[in-house]
Scaffold this motif. Structure first.
Motif, PDB file in Angstrom:
ATOM      1  N   ASP A  87      -1.521 -22.785 -38.079  1.00 19.94           N
ATOM      2  CA  ASP A  87      -0.053 -22.683 -38.029  1.00 19.94           C
ATOM      3  C   ASP A  87       0.606 -23.922 -37.439  1.00 19.94           C
ATOM      4  N   HIS A  96      -8.287 -24.580 -37.570  1.00 17.65           N
ATOM      5  CA  HIS A  96      -9.071 -23.358 -37.832  1.00 17.65           C
ATOM      6  C   HIS A  96      -8.167 -22.230 -38.306  1.00 17.65           C
ATOM      7  N   ASP A 116       1.924 -25.355 -22.363  1.00 21.56           N
ATOM      8  CA  ASP A 116       3.159 -25.903 -22.910  1.00 21.56           C
ATOM      9  C   ASP A 116       4.287 -25.044 -22.327  1.00 21.56           C
ATOM     10  N   LYS A 151      -1.932 -11.909 -38.482  1.00 18.30           N
ATOM     11  CA  LYS A 151      -2.279 -12.816 -37.386  1.00 18.30           C
ATOM     12  C   LYS A 151      -2.068 -12.095 -36.053  1.00 18.30           C
ATOM     13  N   MET A 152      -3.093 -12.160 -35.211  1.00 16.60           N
ATOM     14  CA  MET A 152      -2.980 -11.579 -33.890  1.00 16.60           C
ATOM     15  C   MET A 152      -2.098 -12.510 -33.067  1.00 16.60           C
ATOM     16  N   TRP A 199       8.087 -29.866 -29.039  1.00 15.90           N
ATOM     17  CA  TRP A 199       6.939 -30.535 -29.669  1.00 15.90           C
ATOM     18  C   TRP A 199       6.884 -32.019 -29.342  1.00 15.90           C
ATOM     19  N   TYR A 210      -1.472 -34.543 -24.618  1.00 18.33           N
ATOM     20  CA  TYR A 210      -2.817 -35.020 -24.941  1.00 18.33           C
ATOM     21  C   TYR A 210      -3.066 -36.398 -24.315  1.00 18.33           C
ATOM     22  N   GLY A 252      -6.540 -14.610 -29.575  1.00 18.92           N
ATOM     23  CA  GLY A 252      -6.281 -15.709 -30.516  1.00 18.92           C
ATOM     24  C   GLY A 252      -6.234 -17.042 -29.787  1.00 18.92           C
ATOM     25  N   GLY A 265      -4.967 -24.334 -34.421  1.00 16.33           N
ATOM     26  CA  GLY A 265      -4.877 -23.288 -35.435  1.00 16.33           C
ATOM     27  C   GLY A 265      -4.068 -23.801 -36.620  1.00 16.33           C
ATOM     28  N   PRO A 306      -4.906 -26.916 -28.280  1.00 13.29           N
ATOM     29  CA  PRO A 306      -3.442 -26.980 -28.145  1.00 13.29           C
ATOM     30  C   PRO A 306      -3.077 -26.655 -26.704  1.00 13.29           C
ATOM     31  N   LEU A 307      -1.888 -27.039 -26.312  1.00 11.91           N
ATOM     32  CA  LEU A 307      -1.389 -26.617 -24.989  1.00 11.91           C
ATOM     33  C   LEU A 307      -0.663 -25.301 -25.248  1.00 11.91           C
ATOM     34  N   TYR A 308      -1.080 -24.270 -24.566  1.00 13.98           N
ATOM     35  CA  TYR A 308      -0.637 -22.916 -24.911  1.00 13.98           C
ATOM     36  C   TYR A 308       0.738 -22.605 -24.335  1.00 13.98           C
ATOM     37  N   TYR A 309       1.557 -21.940 -25.138  1.00 15.99           N
ATOM     38  CA  TYR A 309       2.870 -21.494 -24.660  1.00 15.99           C
ATOM     39  C   TYR A 309       2.681 -20.474 -23.550  1.00 15.99           C
ATOM     40  N   PHE A 361      -7.057 -17.905 -38.465  1.00 11.57           N
ATOM     41  CA  PHE A 361      -6.530 -16.937 -37.494  1.00 11.57           C
ATOM     42  C   PHE A 361      -7.506 -15.801 -37.248  1.00 11.57           C
ATOM     43  N   LEU A 362      -7.488 -15.284 -36.039  1.00  8.93           N
ATOM     44  CA  LEU A 362      -8.090 -13.983 -35.792  1.00  8.93           C
ATOM     45  C   LEU A 362      -7.014 -12.982 -36.194  1.00  8.93           C
ATOM     46  N   HIS A 364      -4.007 -14.309 -25.197  1.00 10.06           N
ATOM     47  CA  HIS A 364      -4.643 -13.217 -25.946  1.00 10.06           C
ATOM     48  C   HIS A 364      -5.880 -13.794 -26.610  1.00 10.06           C
TER      49      HIS A 364
HETATM   50  N1  MSP Z   1       2.463 -24.701 -27.668  1.00  9.78           N
HETATM   51  C1  MSP Z   1       2.066 -24.851 -29.014  1.00  9.78           C
HETATM   52  C2  MSP Z   1       1.007 -25.923 -29.138  1.00  9.78           C
HETATM   53  C3  MSP Z   1       1.394 -27.264 -28.598  1.00  9.78           C
HETATM   54  S1  MSP Z   1       0.078 -28.399 -28.711  1.00  9.78           S
HETATM   55  C4  MSP Z   1       0.697 -29.839 -28.184  1.00  9.78           C
HETATM   56  C5  MSP Z   1       1.520 -23.526 -29.540  1.00  9.78           C
HETATM   57  N2  MSP Z   1       1.119 -22.656 -28.643  1.00  9.78           N
HETATM   58  S2  MSP Z   1       0.591 -21.179 -28.969  1.00  9.78           S
HETATM   59  O1  MSP Z   1       0.264 -20.590 -27.707  1.00  9.78           O
HETATM   60  O2  MSP Z   1       1.537 -20.474 -29.762  1.00  9.78           O
HETATM   61  O3  MSP Z   1      -0.662 -21.341 -29.858  1.00  9.78           O
HETATM   62  C6  MSP Z   1      -1.747 -22.090 -29.409  1.00  9.78           C
HETATM   63  C7  MSP Z   1      -2.906 -22.009 -30.343  1.00  9.78           C
HETATM   64  O4  MSP Z   1      -3.390 -20.679 -30.407  1.00  9.78           O
HETATM   65  C8  MSP Z   1      -2.591 -22.438 -31.760  1.00  9.78           C
HETATM   66  O5  MSP Z   1      -3.618 -23.292 -32.231  1.00  9.78           O
HETATM   67  C9  MSP Z   1      -2.622 -21.166 -32.533  1.00  9.78           C
HETATM   68  O6  MSP Z   1      -3.044 -21.361 -33.848  1.00  9.78           O
HETATM   69  C10 MSP Z   1      -3.677 -20.407 -31.735  1.00  9.78           C
HETATM   70  N3  MSP Z   1      -3.572 -19.010 -32.023  1.00  9.78           N
HETATM   71  C11 MSP Z   1      -2.576 -18.151 -31.671  1.00  9.78           C
HETATM   72  N4  MSP Z   1      -2.840 -16.955 -32.258  1.00  9.78           N
HETATM   73  C12 MSP Z   1      -3.981 -17.032 -32.977  1.00  9.78           C
HETATM   74  C13 MSP Z   1      -4.770 -16.132 -33.672  1.00  9.78           C
HETATM   75  N5  MSP Z   1      -4.420 -14.885 -33.837  1.00  9.78           N
HETATM   76  N6  MSP Z   1      -5.974 -16.566 -34.141  1.00  9.78           N
HETATM   77  C14 MSP Z   1      -6.437 -17.836 -33.900  1.00  9.78           C
HETATM   78  N7  MSP Z   1      -5.705 -18.704 -33.257  1.00  9.78           N
HETATM   79  C15 MSP Z   1      -4.405 -18.395 -32.963  1.00  9.78           C
HETATM   80  O7  MSP Z   1       1.469 -23.364 -30.745  1.00  9.78           O
END
Ligand code: MSP
Length: 622
Positions: free
Chosen positions: A334, A361, A120, A370-371, A296, A303, A91, A332, A80-83, A363-364, A89
């Motif tokens: 969620d 997948h 993201d 959920k972390m 979203w 991608y 996760g 993940g 995923p592209l992370y916020y 969650f940790l 962290h």
């Molecule tokens: N920005 C969106 C994704 C957009 S993709 C086009 C997003 N970002 S996020 O930072 O909130 O999460 C990114 C990923 O980290 C997700 O797959 C989410 O499931 C994963 N995780 C965040 N916390 C997590 C855990 N505690 N355990 C495992 N993965 C988790 O959603």
């Protein structure tokens, strides 16, 4: 509060003819155009990612676009592209570690791999977090996005592409995509009233909320919102989506997540809003700069925009020709709905191919929750990697958590697992064997490993376990793949204990030759372990390979074929024996905690304060 949707005149026209003429019978029929959809026409643009931060080189920073994968087939995988509301962290690191291991395995198979990750950066959540930190959003995004890159470097993540959704090339592609969907009659304007979770960036159904309208993921109350938005006609894609999922059961993995998706779809799909009137930090809606595109509808396009090259045209057509569709979206659980329902429908609307697989997948968790950044119960990945090194962190999470399920972290468990598996079973076996070889054979192999293993059942055992590792890597059962590699180590240890070569050397005569052969056999086992473990613990594997007398370049050109028995040859000189994995030393008496040396890639002693003693290290026999 009931959600209310009123179609406005503005887009009523698009609803008069809501179904486009494209056939929806199979997802393989959704093609942008013949010219675009062929991934085989892709320029060979993937540079093999090397294996350690010390030699960290990927397509992205290699400076040239020449691919050197030779498998012909391109494997495109994404995290995923992370916020960027907060630094990463554990996760967020988890998905990326898993993706990196899969990418490394696919490269070992000889495939060209394009491993995409990124950040993201638009939306309300990010703007609020920037303001809370007293920064302007752009500056905030730069800082946090960089902290992701820094962590990936620490964790030996060899991505090929890093996309930021604030990159102008991404914006151009989002707008072009929006225009295609609009032209297809799938965007209309309406009022919306509902309950919004800012952390999920999503309107929620009342029935899925907890007490006091709390979001089940973030445990915080959703807020009532009323907006005039643009909508995507998701409901139109209900049937096509049902068909896709029934025709291709591998589209969503693991299978229990497929069932979840099927039941969402069955319960009826509602159109969703793809713009925000109140959020300024985003990509403006084409022809309406009073609205910005919903995060979203923006981020998923990363991608595709990630595939663009600096020297190529920055448009959808070119991006698609460079590697779309993706082979695997790793996410993940969620964000499954966005990837397995919204995204395929959006792609169909734009006439693009669908990704081949979405894997959700677990969650940790910490204390069963959920972390996450929003809940504030995170585990600091920088600290963890500084303390224990990247191999331990990567190995622990991939071995301990069955990929797909949730998994809890505890430091005790972490120390027990990595000491027992990496320090004892693998590291200590290598160290003992090299010690014996130095003492008795001047660190030189006396015979080819193929000759040494004639008639020895251990060779067959190792071959079966290598096959077990391969099939499990392929099916993304990463924990079982780790288990198979560890079983190879166990088999090597049993052989060592049964044969007791240190006694054979003492006996003299013919026994010396037998003992010297035994060492060759065990070192060949170690070599195979290094190859098979390299997707999971690349630095550790490199250290093993170096001790077996190979160069970094030789290590970087290994393939899965090198798991075959017989590479070590008579006359090969082994390097000086050094522990390849730092056993975590416990010092409970004075509660002392000694952090890892600055160069965390080197195996050094690590002392940490813990309550319990782990399994004791086998005493070296050398
Ligand atoms: N920005 C969106 C994704 C957009 S993709 C086009 C997003 N970002 S996020 O930072 O909130 O999460 C990114 C990923 O980290 C997700 O797959 C989410 O499931 C994963 N995780 C965040 N916390 C997590 C855990 N505690 N355990 C495992 N993965 C988790 O959603």
């Amino acid at each position: 509060m009931a959600s209310r949707l009123n179609t406005s005149l503005h887009n009523a026209l698009s609803l008069i003819n809501p179904f486009n003429t494209k056939p929806f019978s199979s997802r393989n029929t959704f093609r942008f155009s013949k010219k675009l959809s062929s991934s085989s026409s892709q320029s060979s643009s993937c540079k093999r990612a090397l294996y350690c931060t010390s030699t960290f080189k990927t397509h992205e920073n290699s400076g040239d676009g020449d691919g050197d994968g030779d498998g012909g087939e391109t494997f495109v995988l994404t995290t995923p592209l992370y916020y960027v509301n907060a630094p990463p962290h554990m996760g967020s690191a988890y998905t990326t570690i898993a993706a990196d291991s899969i990418a490394r395995f696919q490269r070992l198979l000889g495939k060209k791999v394009i491993f995409i990750t990124g950040t993201d950066e638009h939306g309300e959540k990010i703007a609020t977090s920037a303001a809370a930190n007293g920064r302007n959003p752009a500056k905030h995004c730069d800082l946090i996005s960089q902290s992701y890159r820094n962590l990936w470097k620490e964790l030996d993540i060899g991505y090929d592409k890093f996309i930021r959704t604030t990159d102008p090339k991404h914006e151009a592609i989002v707008k072009e995509f929006y225009a295609r969907v609009f032209a297809n009659g799938d965007i209309y304007r309406a009022d919306y009233e509902g309950l919004y979770c800012v952390n999920c960036e999503e309107y929620k159904d009342e029935k899925e909320l907890l007490e006091n309208n709390c979001c089940p993921v973030h445990q915080m109350p959703c807020v009532a919102r009323k907006e005039d938005n643009y909508f995507f006609a998701l409901s139109k894609y209900q049937k096509p989506l049902e068909e896709i999922l029934s025709q291709d059961s591998r589209f969503v993995q693991p299978s229990y997540r497929l069932h979840e998706v099927q039941s969402w779809i069955k319960s009826g799909l509602r159109d969703f809003s793809i713009s925000r009137a109140l959020v300024e930090w985003g990509i403006p809606v084409p022809d309406d700069d009073k609205q910005t595109i919903y995060v979203w509808f923006d981020a998923l396009l990363g991608y595709i925009s990630a595939l663009t090259e600096e020297n190529e045209q920055q448009n959808l057509e070119t991006a698609v020709s460079l590697g779309w569709p993706a082979s695997l979206h790793l996410i993940g659980k969620d964000i499954l709905r966005f990837h397995a329902v919204y995204w395929p429908a959006m792609l169909m609307s734009a006439g693009l191919n669908l990704p081949k697989m979405v894997f959700g997948h677990g969650f940790l968790t910490k204390d069963g929750m959920k972390m996450g950044k929003s809940l504030g119960n995170t585990l600091e990945p920088f600290e963890l990697v500084q303390k224990f090194g990247p191999d331990a962190v990567r190995y622990f999470f991939l071995r301990e958590v069955e990929f797909g399920n949730d998994g809890d972290y505890s430091e005790d468990r972490f120390i027990k697992i990595v000491n027992a598996h990496l320090a004892n079973t693998i590291g200590n076996l290598l160290n003992r064997t090299l010690g014996l070889l130095k003492k008795n054979c001047e660190s030189t192999l006396v015979v080819d490993s193929t000759n040494a293993a004639e008639g020895i059942p251990l060779k067959d055992t190792v071959e079966k376990l290598v096959e077990k590792a391969r099939t499990n890597y392929e099916s993304l059962s990463l924990s079982t793949a780790c288990e198979a590699v560890l079983e190879i180590g166990n088999a090597g240890n049993s052989y060592m204990d049964q044969r007791a070569p240190w006694l054979l050397f003492k006996q003299g005569g013919d026994s010396v030759e037998a003992a010297a052969k035994d060492l060759v056999i065990i070192l060949e086992v170690m070599r195979i372990i290094a190859v098979a473990l390299s997707p999971i613990a690349p630095c550790l594997s490199l250290r093993i390979y170096s001790q077996l007398g190979y160069s970094v370049d030789q290590f970087n050109s290994i393939t899965w074929n090198d798991t075959k028995w017989g590479e070590l040859k008579g006359g090969q000189v082994m390097a000086q024996a050094n522990p390849v994995f730092a056993r975590i030393e416990l010092n409970p008496e004075n509660g002392e905690e000694e952090k890892k040396p600055k160069d965390s890639k080197k195996a050094g002693k690590v002392k940490v304060k813990v309550e319990q003693q782990p399994q004791t290290q086998t005493v070296a026999e050398a």
